[in-house]
Write a protein that holds these residues in place. Structure first.
Motif, mmCIF file in Angstrom:
data_model
loop_
_atom_site.group_PDB
_atom_site.id
_atom_site.type_symbol
_atom_site.label_atom_id
_atom_site.label_comp_id
_atom_site.label_asym_id
_atom_site.label_seq_id
_atom_site.Cartn_x
_atom_site.Cartn_y
_atom_site.Cartn_z
ATOM 1 N N GLU A 232 -1.636 18.806 9.178
ATOM 2 C CA GLU A 232 -1.165 19.420 10.412
ATOM 3 C C GLU A 232 -1.788 18.779 11.641
ATOM 4 O O GLU A 232 -1.302 18.991 12.756
ATOM 5 C CB GLU A 232 -1.481 20.919 10.402
ATOM 6 C CG GLU A 232 -0.789 21.686 9.276
ATOM 7 C CD GLU A 232 -1.105 23.163 9.323
ATOM 8 O OE1 GLU A 232 -1.950 23.554 10.177
ATOM 9 O OE2 GLU A 232 -0.536 23.919 8.514
ATOM 10 N N ARG A 233 -2.859 18.005 11.460
ATOM 11 C CA ARG A 233 -3.552 17.417 12.602
ATOM 12 C C ARG A 233 -3.829 15.950 12.343
ATOM 13 O O ARG A 233 -3.845 15.487 11.194
ATOM 14 C CB ARG A 233 -4.872 18.142 12.879
ATOM 15 C CG ARG A 233 -4.713 19.598 13.293
ATOM 16 C CD ARG A 233 -6.059 20.233 13.594
ATOM 17 N NE ARG A 233 -5.930 21.625 14.003
ATOM 18 C CZ ARG A 233 -6.957 22.399 14.331
ATOM 19 N NH1 ARG A 233 -8.198 21.925 14.272
ATOM 20 N NH2 ARG A 233 -6.747 23.659 14.712
ATOM 21 N N VAL A 234 -4.065 15.236 13.425
ATOM 22 C CA VAL A 234 -4.440 13.830 13.326
ATOM 23 C C VAL A 234 -5.892 13.752 12.861
ATOM 24 O O VAL A 234 -6.762 14.446 13.404
ATOM 25 C CB VAL A 234 -4.276 13.130 14.690
ATOM 26 C CG1 VAL A 234 -4.751 11.681 14.615
ATOM 27 C CG2 VAL A 234 -2.820 13.177 15.138
ATOM 28 N N PRO A 235 -6.214 12.939 11.854
ATOM 29 C CA PRO A 235 -7.609 12.845 11.380
ATOM 30 C C PRO A 235 -8.556 12.376 12.483
ATOM 31 O O PRO A 235 -8.208 11.544 13.327
ATOM 32 C CB PRO A 235 -7.520 11.811 10.247
ATOM 33 C CG PRO A 235 -6.095 11.834 9.808
ATOM 34 C CD PRO A 235 -5.298 12.138 11.036
ATOM 35 N N LEU A 236 -9.765 12.917 12.471
ATOM 36 C CA LEU A 236 -10.792 12.549 13.441
ATOM 37 C C LEU A 236 -11.599 11.367 12.901
ATOM 38 O O LEU A 236 -12.109 11.420 11.777
ATOM 39 C CB LEU A 236 -11.719 13.730 13.714
ATOM 40 C CG LEU A 236 -11.066 15.016 14.241
ATOM 41 C CD1 LEU A 236 -12.117 16.081 14.470
ATOM 42 C CD2 LEU A 236 -10.291 14.737 15.533
ATOM 43 N N LEU A 237 -11.708 10.315 13.705
ATOM 44 C CA LEU A 237 -12.438 9.116 13.306
ATOM 45 C C LEU A 237 -13.327 8.653 14.444
ATOM 46 O O LEU A 237 -13.008 8.846 15.622
ATOM 47 C CB LEU A 237 -11.473 7.979 12.925
ATOM 48 C CG LEU A 237 -10.564 8.187 11.700
ATOM 49 C CD1 LEU A 237 -9.655 6.984 11.529
ATOM 50 C CD2 LEU A 237 -11.399 8.409 10.457
ATOM 51 N N THR A 238 -14.454 8.035 14.107
ATOM 52 C CA THR A 238 -15.306 7.399 15.098
ATOM 53 C C THR A 238 -14.890 5.937 15.233
ATOM 54 O O THR A 238 -14.532 5.283 14.248
ATOM 55 C CB THR A 238 -16.786 7.475 14.690
ATOM 56 O OG1 THR A 238 -16.948 6.842 13.418
ATOM 57 C CG2 THR A 238 -17.236 8.924 14.599
ATOM 58 N N ARG A 239 -14.937 5.434 16.429
ATOM 59 C CA ARG A 239 -14.536 4.051 16.702
ATOM 60 C C ARG A 239 -15.742 3.265 17.179
ATOM 61 O O ARG A 239 -16.502 3.728 18.039
ATOM 62 C CB ARG A 239 -13.432 4.008 17.768
ATOM 63 C CG ARG A 239 -13.048 2.594 18.199
ATOM 64 C CD ARG A 239 -11.952 2.614 19.257
ATOM 65 N NE ARG A 239 -11.694 1.274 19.741
ATOM 66 C CZ ARG A 239 -12.309 0.711 20.774
ATOM 67 N NH1 ARG A 239 -13.230 1.404 21.449
ATOM 68 N NH2 ARG A 239 -12.025 -0.519 21.151
ATOM 69 N N TYR A 240 -15.889 2.065 16.611
ATOM 70 C CA TYR A 240 -16.982 1.190 17.025
ATOM 71 C C TYR A 240 -16.513 0.325 18.179
ATOM 72 O O TYR A 240 -15.458 -0.299 18.128
ATOM 73 C CB TYR A 240 -17.440 0.302 15.872
ATOM 74 C CG TYR A 240 -18.550 -0.667 16.264
ATOM 75 C CD1 TYR A 240 -19.867 -0.244 16.340
ATOM 76 C CD2 TYR A 240 -18.252 -1.984 16.576
ATOM 77 C CE1 TYR A 240 -20.870 -1.113 16.718
ATOM 78 C CE2 TYR A 240 -19.245 -2.869 16.947
ATOM 79 C CZ TYR A 240 -20.561 -2.425 17.012
ATOM 80 O OH TYR A 240 -21.553 -3.294 17.384
#
Length: 470
Positions: A232-240
């Motif tokens: 239902e949601r966009v996955p949360l990711l950390t960006r370098y």
């Protein structure tokens, strides 16, 4: 003195195009030492020395800057005509990648056919077979095997990168920082909901907002639908980031599986996507043409200004602090740039001669609100910016700013039939000028019919309207 850099094997060195920046850095260092030695002789006087870079060595800096700008504008003029060819190649590659669905339903060793081409899924049954690998090999045609899932993934993100870059003029860093939170809505006084794309601060540390046209909304909606998957949601990711290191977990739009886990796509991978796209584009002398992410930014600025958008508004959309920077991006003749800017300046002097930042009058505010109401025409909506008059004398069928309404398709077909009838009469009467004009109208009508098909397909996939961005 000539600065050089390592060259190919056929020659030891090659001229360095950025030689003057090296000269200026060295000269500034020696001049700083001289200045410091006068301010603090006890500490710096022993290090002061004559500068090896003379004024004559840096005299050509302005000339080299102009040459660099000319090369950049010439590159833009070369790439603008072939951009549609690149877009068609990306769309064709994405369409060919539909064989992934057939590959998933086939078993290892089984052959199947997609659009007249025969393929065989390679692999073995049993515990050693990797179910995540969908390797296919052409049957009856020379060619290596390929991973259908990887091919489809690369084809989609190549297409998505091209579409978002060419429709927003964003920098590559700004593209990769787009998140689901970047999509906002603006409620116009007329009640119309306008989707907005919020660009995070990057090079100039200035945030800006870009109005999203329906085509951009459709692209973003397709990206969101893909990365959501069954969730239902966009996955949360950390960006370098090379400058900011690891950022907080955010719902980044440009994310895809890499090495068996979700990652935010890197800038180098976007460049690889563009390089690997086999578009068959070449210059008139046969030299292959290659697009870089920043080329789309220059093309965006050139097309918006050539389309009649004032230079100062284009600078706001691009996030430039100086109009001279935007002017350098625009690959047009200088007199055309100055004509657009003088028109804006003359109009501004006429309407705002005394107070530069005064409150708008009731008449001006009413004109601004009426502009959005007067954009409604018989065939749809006119997307020209505020303050820009109609440059096509209300010949909406020929106007690229017309956004067709699907309900008005019968009217468009009626116009096409009438145009063909007039063309037949003009050909019988040998009205050659009329014949040429009607052929041009039929070409634009064909483009509008393709736009109708594209809008109908977007509506069928739920990619039209502000609601598709949720």
């Amino acid at each position: 003195m000539e600065a050089t850099r390592p060259g190919p094997a056929r020659r030891a060195t090659a001229p360095r195009r950025t030689a003057h920046s090296v000269f200026l850095a060295v000269r500034s260092f020696y001049l700083d030492l001289s200045q410091w030695s006068m301010e603090d002789p006890a500490r710096w006087a022993a290090w002061a020395a004559p500068c090896p870079i003379s004024e004559a060595d840096i005299r050509g800096y302005i000339k080299e800057t102009r040459h660099r700008q000319a090369r950049m504008q010439q590159r833009t003029r070369t790439l603008v005509p072939v951009l549609p060819q690149l877009v068609r190649a990306a769309e064709a590659r994405l369409q060919r990648a539909t064989l992934l669905q057939a590959a998933r339903s086939a078993k290892p060793g089984e052959e199947f056919s997609v659009e007249g081409s025969q393929y065989r899924r390679t692999g073995r049954d049993g515990s050693h077979w990797r179910p995540t690998a969908l390797f296919l090999a052409p049957v009856g045609e020379p060619g290596p095997r390929f991973d259908a899932e990887c091919e489809e993934n690369n084809a989609f993100w190549t297409w998505a990168s091209i579409e978002v870059l060419r429709r927003t003029g964003a920098r590559i860093e700004e593209l990769l920082e787009l998140t689901h939170l970047s999509l906002r809505q603006y409620q116009a006084p007329t009640g119309e909901t306008v989707p907005l794309l919020q660009i995070s601060p990057s090079k100039t540390d200035r945030e800006r907002v870009i109005p999203a046209d329906p085509d951009l909304v459709a692209v973003l909606a397709r990206i969101i639908r893909r990365i959501k998957g069954t969730g239902e949601r966009v996955p949360l990711l950390t960006r370098y980031d090379g400058y900011e290191r690891f950022g907080p977990p955010l719902p980044h739009l440009f994310q895809c599986p890499c090495q068996h886990r979700l990652q935010v796509i890197s800038a180098n991978r976007i460049r690889d996507f563009l390089t690997e796209l086999r578009a068959g584009i070449a210059d008139v002398d046969g030299t292959p043409l290659r697009f870089t992410p920043h080329d789309f930014r220059r093309i965006f600025s050139t097309e918006t200004v050539n389309g009649g958008l004032p230079l100062h508004i284009a600078a706001k959309l691009l996030g430039h602090l100086d109009l001279n920077t935007t002017q350098a991006y625009v690959a047009v003749y200088p007199e055309e740039v100055m004509r657009h800017y003088r028109q804006f300046a003359d109009q501004r002097r006429t309407h705002r001669p005394s107070e530069e930042y005064r409150e708008p009058s009731d008449t001006e505010w009413q004109d601004f609100r009426d502009h959005f109401s007067l954009r409604k025409v018989a065939l749809g909506t006119c997307d020209r910016p505020y303050g820009i008059p109609c440059q096509h004398e209300n010949a909406c069928v020929r106007c690229p700013m017309l956004r067709l309404d699907l309900a008005q398709e019968p009217r468009l077909l009626e116009i096409e039939a009438n145009t063909r009838q007039r063309l037949g009469e003009a050909q019988r009467m040998q009205w050659l000028g009329e014949v040429a004009g009607l052929h041009e109208s039929l070409r634009h009508i064909a483009d509008k019919k393709q736009q109708v098909e594209r809008l109908r397909a977007q509506a069928g996939h739920g990619e039209a309207g502000v609601g598709a961005l949720g």
